[in-house]
Structures are given as C-alpha cells and as structure tokens.
Design a protein around this motif. Sequence first.
Motif, mmCIF file in Angstrom:
data_model
loop_
_atom_site.group_PDB
_atom_site.id
_atom_site.type_symbol
_atom_site.label_atom_id
_atom_site.label_comp_id
_atom_site.label_asym_id
_atom_site.label_seq_id
_atom_site.Cartn_x
_atom_site.Cartn_y
_atom_site.Cartn_z
ATOM 1 N N LYS A 1 0.816 -1.068 -0.565
ATOM 2 C CA LYS A 1 0.418 0.318 -0.056
ATOM 3 C C LYS A 1 0.307 1.415 -0.042
ATOM 4 C CE LYS A 1 -3.687 -1.925 0.047
ATOM 5 N NZ LYS A 1 -4.003 -2.485 -1.051
ATOM 6 N N THR B 1 -3.515 1.393 5.072
ATOM 7 C CA THR B 1 -3.226 1.797 4.027
ATOM 8 C C THR B 1 -1.938 2.160 3.643
ATOM 9 O OG1 THR B 1 -3.553 3.597 6.175
ATOM 10 C CG2 THR B 1 -5.928 3.447 4.424
ATOM 11 N N SER C 1 0.372 3.499 5.825
ATOM 12 C CA SER C 1 0.186 4.281 6.631
ATOM 13 C C SER C 1 1.530 5.014 7.664
ATOM 14 C CB SER C 1 -0.613 5.367 7.123
ATOM 15 O OG SER C 1 -1.903 5.392 5.808
ATOM 16 N N ILE D 1 -1.725 10.961 10.944
ATOM 17 C CA ILE D 1 -1.445 9.713 10.187
ATOM 18 C C ILE D 1 -1.016 10.479 8.667
ATOM 19 C CG2 ILE D 1 -2.860 7.475 8.778
ATOM 20 C CD1 ILE D 1 -5.026 8.639 10.700
ATOM 21 N N ILE D 2 0.042 9.520 8.082
ATOM 22 C CA ILE D 2 0.723 10.034 7.127
ATOM 23 C C ILE D 2 0.720 9.673 6.032
ATOM 24 C CG2 ILE D 2 3.120 11.567 6.432
ATOM 25 C CD1 ILE D 2 3.665 12.596 9.537
ATOM 26 N N THR D 3 0.930 9.753 4.416
ATOM 27 C CA THR D 3 1.269 8.252 3.838
ATOM 28 C C THR D 3 1.780 9.468 2.364
ATOM 29 O OG1 THR D 3 -1.283 8.047 4.675
ATOM 30 C CG2 THR D 3 -0.518 6.907 2.745
ATOM 31 N N GLY D 4 2.334 8.921 3.020
ATOM 32 C CA GLY D 4 3.709 9.746 1.418
ATOM 33 C C GLY D 4 3.612 10.558 2.267
ATOM 34 N N PRO D 5 4.758 11.671 0.758
ATOM 35 C CA PRO D 5 5.363 12.970 0.942
ATOM 36 C C PRO D 5 3.822 13.836 0.918
ATOM 37 C CG PRO D 5 5.934 12.554 -0.749
ATOM 38 C CD PRO D 5 4.890 10.915 -0.453
ATOM 39 N N SER D 6 3.992 15.136 1.143
ATOM 40 C CA SER D 6 3.352 16.543 0.704
ATOM 41 C C SER D 6 2.990 16.347 -1.402
ATOM 42 C CB SER D 6 3.886 17.798 1.476
ATOM 43 O OG SER D 6 3.248 18.198 0.918
ATOM 44 N N ARG D 7 1.519 16.806 -1.183
ATOM 45 C CA ARG D 7 1.342 16.705 -2.697
ATOM 46 C C ARG D 7 0.349 17.326 -2.663
ATOM 47 N NH1 ARG D 7 0.803 10.865 -3.464
ATOM 48 N NH2 ARG D 7 2.325 10.940 -1.991
ATOM 49 N N PRO E 1 7.095 17.751 3.072
ATOM 50 C CA PRO E 1 8.356 17.002 2.564
ATOM 51 C C PRO E 1 7.901 16.973 1.451
ATOM 52 C CG PRO E 1 7.378 16.664 5.273
ATOM 53 C CD PRO E 1 6.182 17.035 4.896
ATOM 54 N N ARG E 2 9.010 17.290 1.224
ATOM 55 C CA ARG E 2 8.891 17.045 -0.260
ATOM 56 C C ARG E 2 9.239 14.820 -0.513
ATOM 57 N NH1 ARG E 2 10.360 21.488 -3.019
ATOM 58 N NH2 ARG E 2 10.920 22.917 -2.141
#
Lengths: 480, 222
Positions: free
Chosen positions: B54, B134, B136, B189-195, B210-211
């Motif tokens: 995931k 997820t 995360s 709850i963090i799932t991947g970098p900022s977008r 974060p990038r």
Amino acid sequence: MPSTAPHNQAAFFRAKSSDALLDDSLQAALNHAKGGFIKKRAEAIADVDSFESYKQQAQLVKNHTINNLDYYLHLFEQNVEKNGGQVHWASTPEQLNNIILHICERRDAKTVTKGKSMVSEEAYLNASLEAAGINVTETDLGEYIIQLAKEPPSHIIAPAIHKTRQQVEALFKEAHDLGDRQLDRIAELVDEARSQLRQKFLDADVGITGANMLIADTGSAMIVTNEGNGDLTATLPKVHIITASIEKVVPDLESASAILRVLARSATGQAITSYTSLFSGPRNVDDLDGPDEFHVVILDNQRSQMLNGPYEDMLKCIRCGACLNHCPVYSTVGGHAYGWVYPGPMGAVLTPLMTSLKQSKDLPNASTFCGRCEEVCPMGIPIPEMLRQLRNQEHKEHLTPLISRLSLAAYMWLTRHHRLFHWATKLTHWAIRNATSNSIIKTRLLKHWFEARELPLDDEKGTFLTQYDKIIKSTVKGQQ
Amino acid sequence: MSINLKRFNRINRKKIFNKLERVDKGAVPAIPKRPPLLHPQYDIESLTDIFLSKFSASAASFQSIDSLTLVPELVLQYAEQHASDMNVVTNISEVLQKNEPSLLWPEPLTLHHGPANGEQSIGLSYADVGIAETGSIVLISSKKNPTSVNFLPDHHIVILNELDIVPNIEMMWKKLSLVAGSMPRAINIITGPSRTADIEQTIQLGAHGPRSLHILLLMEPA
Ligand code: SF4
C-alpha cells in the motif's frame, strides 16, 4: 480588498453560465479537468473488495449521527472542554465572523494563515477579518491562487480548477517579486508558492482551519489534506481556530474511520490522503510546539432547519465533490456560474436551502436529472429527488415564470381531455415532421438548433397514442 | 468591537440546540448506541507485506534495517543524496541511545533538538504505529515527536518497527487507547510526502510539507 465576492450571486445563473460557455480559458481548464477525477475515483473503487460495503458503513454512521445530533454535539463540546479547548456556537455566518474577530482581537492578531474551510467561505470570513485590518493568507495552493485572483472557489475540493497554468503564472508574476525568473512548469509554480508561504506560516499569529469531522467521543477535529498546509496552520501559530458546522460531528474514531474509507476515494481517488490529522486541544505541558489556545466555532446557518424535513439527507454530505465531478452541467459551466460557495448538484440543493430559493431559483433547474450525482454519492443522497422537490416548491410559491406555469396548466387541462389531446399530439407530430423534412426550417429558421440536435420521428408509426391504440386494437382482436 | 463572548455563546447555543430536538425524540434513548460497524480484515501474518504494497502507492521510499545502530549512517547517506544541507532536527536520539549507548552521529550531520523551525532540511522521527490497510505511519505529538518536525523540513525520515504495524485504521485507534481529557494535541496519520494537484490536476510532490518521506523499517532478525 475582500477576497471573495461580497454576496450571493446565484440569481445570475443563466447569465453566468452563458458567459462561462464563451470563456475560452475556462473551457480549456474545464476540458483539461474533465475525466481526471472520474477516472481516479473509478480506479480507487475498483481497487477495494467492496466499496458498496464501505459506503454502507459510512451511511450507517451518518444516519445514526443525524438522528442524534443534539446528543453528539453536546458530547463533543464537553470533551473539547476536557481537553482544554473551547467550543463556540454561531447561528449565522455573521456570528461566526464576530466570534473569530473577537478571539483574534483579544490576542492582538495582525496576521492569520488559513487552511481550507468551506464554512468560512459561507461567512466571507476573509473579508470580515481584512476589514478589521488583519492580514489573511490562504495556504491551500488552490485557495491561495484564487485569493490572488480575488475570486471565490469554483470547486469544493479543487478551488482553482477553473484556472489554467498560464493564468496561475500571470497571477504569481503580478503578486510576487520574480525578477526574470520563469514559472512555466507546474513544479516551478508549486515551488514558488511553497517558498512564498513558508514565512507566512512561521509568522502567523492565528491559524484558522476547517474540519472534515468532529469526533464527539474524544473532543477532536479531524482534518484531511494532501499539502500539509492544514497541519502547519494548526501547529505553528499561538492560536488555532477551527471552523465547522453542526453536521460534521460523528460519534467516535471508529465512525470516523468508516467515513475516511469513502471520503478520499470519492474525492481524489486516493485510498487515503497524505495527511489525516486529529487535533484535540492546545499544547500539552511537555509539548515542544503547538498553539496555546484551541477554539472550535460551530456554525448552524440554516442546517438545523433541514432536520426532520424533506432535505434532511443533505446533512449527510461529506463534501467529497464526487457529484460535481460527475455532473454534466457542472463540467460544462464550471463552479462560478452557480453564484455561491457550493456549486454543482450539492450546491443546487444547498444554496436555495441556506440562502433563499427565490434568489437561486434557477439552480434546481440546472440539472438534466441524469442521476449520476446520486449514483456516485458515497452517502447515497437522493439529490435528483431533492431538486425535483425544490422545483415543486418553486412552482407552488410562484417563483417560476408565469408563462411556464400557464403552459403547464394548459398541458394539464389538455391531458385530461383525451380526444383533444390525441388530436393535438397528431398535429405536433405533423408539424415536427414537416420541420425536419422542410429544408428552409432546417437550414434557415432553426439552423442552430438542428446543428446540434436531431429529431428522429418515424413516419409510419405515428404518435405514441396512435401506436398505443393500434396495439390495444390488435390485442383485443387477438383475444376475440 | 466588543462582544461578551460567553453570553453570546449561551444564547446561540440555546437557539441551535432548541432546533436540534427531534420531533420523534421519544423513541430515542438518552444515550444513543451507535450501530456496530464492519472493518476490512487483513491477514495478521502478512501485515508487513500489505503495509509495503500500500505504501508504495504513496510515492514514499523505504529501506529495511535490522538494528537501530544503522540509523545515523543511513540518515547521512540520505542527506548526501537528497538534502540541501546537513541539518537534522530530531528528538529521538535518546531513544536510539537507549538501545546503543555508544551511538555516534557521523560528521557533517548536525543534530538539532526541539521543534523544527524551517532551518533544517531533514526531520527524523520514530513512528508510534504503522497501518497496513493504507501504508501509513502514525506520529503522536509529544516531547519525542513535536509535530513541526513532521511538516517543516524538506525531507522526513521515519523509523517504524515492524511489530508496531496494525491491520486497519480502527486497530490503530484501539492501540492508542485515547480518552478525552488526556488526548495528545496532534495525531498525524501520514501517507507519503506532501502533494498537490491544484494546478491543472497535475500531481506535484512537496507542496507545503516534506518533499520526500523515507521509512526505515526495523525488522527483527529472523
Ligand atoms: S452530495 Fe454526496 S457526492 Fe456530493 S459532495 Fe456531498 S457527499 Fe459528495
């Protein structure tokens, strides 16, 4: 300068949608967006075993909560206080603005950063803060773009969906000191906004965010974002104010999880967004960061009137935007044509209910009744049925044009007189057939109409009633 | 403008609550009982695999490690490859040192403690929970994990112990056993970098947070 239009312009739907059709950049932006959301949502749904069962769970939660709103709002309030925060109640948008202004002035706030909040759009909060001399910066990239453009959002989750990258570039060039730096790639535009907004985040006195859900059991606000702007807004300033509305409350975190499962999939086609955050109060004693004041302002703005009535289901809306993305009308005219903060099918129901049906009487008619909105709505809200009811109400309250009411009355009379009706349909059939075969009508008089449409009529078969009579006669004969 | 906020609040509150009373209230018990809900179920044996599959959809990267002693060296490597400077903000060095008292941070990494202030390129945190459903990681605000570290640095490196992965979102809440009155201020709850996809619906990483997000997955040696 207020960053959003000062009042409701839903009355101008017709004019605004005609303008929208002729606006080339808008049409380019809408065309570009068309299908993107739809495809991503379809993929996200195909990726799970049973989205239907996710929907069912989420609807169970909302049905139960709406039936017990008073209980859960009360519980939420108690628990926010236990966590050291404060809950404020606003019946009207003006009251919401007053409360927030009061909190800002008490802390002598000069600058405010904002995360995305549709509730604050309802209240034109930015205009009211700016009028009091407070500098407001929207931090969601889409919201930032439209703040520079001094426009309201045109989509509830993608506020700047109506802008092309060239338009964004032009806005940034005007607002920022770029020297001769170029910003023609999207990555450069995003980076530019990132660096411009960095200092704003760090300097802000007050941070205002919306909330996707309020959790009664723990006294928390849940905020769902992809950019991380909501979290910076909620963490760096001394004061965090959350704007929310009464129907955002859910019983507990387990309930919130059921809604999370349908929210991002319906909205952006993600299983979950980059950031799902739970804020539950001011900083604790051993926290190294976070605000020292935590406020939740809960707005009613006509929502409580929807309870116990034909539009109650609308309170289950989780603002995912799926109905906008799938609406043929929305994707042709864009969000601004709807004239108020909520566009598309959900807006066509909400705007009349929250503002005035009289001023927004075209909105319930801005639908082809294709039914896609209800089909894709994770909450199963019967939007077409509600639009039909609003149309009904318009008719009853004489908000529709006299000519259409008279025509309807005439039609009703006609349908009750069988022979006459039969004769009238035959006449119409003949007239239309003539029109379609008559080249002058087709190529001159109704040229534009026929350019886009066809009127396939079967000469042999005749009108519906002629055919019906034939069938009846033949079955009667068959039985004899 | 001055309003008496308390009084104002009392009046509005009453006005709203009066309207919220259901007409059919008689049938509703004083303490309503929420209907039971179903949760997606996952095979406990394969939680790490599900987590990783995931997680890969979220544009984050990962490395597996079998000991925390590797962390400083891996942070250095990551910084050299991705970051614009060698400043790391973290509050978990004590946690790392507890396992390995002689743990050393290689030059030229410079460690900062306390909240992030935008001057550090790298944030280093220790996740409280991972969610298989997820992909995360979950970070709870505390002295060890000030929230600003999750959002201000350009790159976020997070250690996650495989044993802390739970099957679904509900199990995560359960594991944290949260009670009003003693809530952590923030749970991310963090799932991947900022977008963002706010410009022409084109996904672009590194909007405000974060990038990049890099997970160091601590797997117990078999
Ligand atoms: S009405 Fe349904 S589809 Fe439309 S925004 Fe609300 S929840 Fe989403």
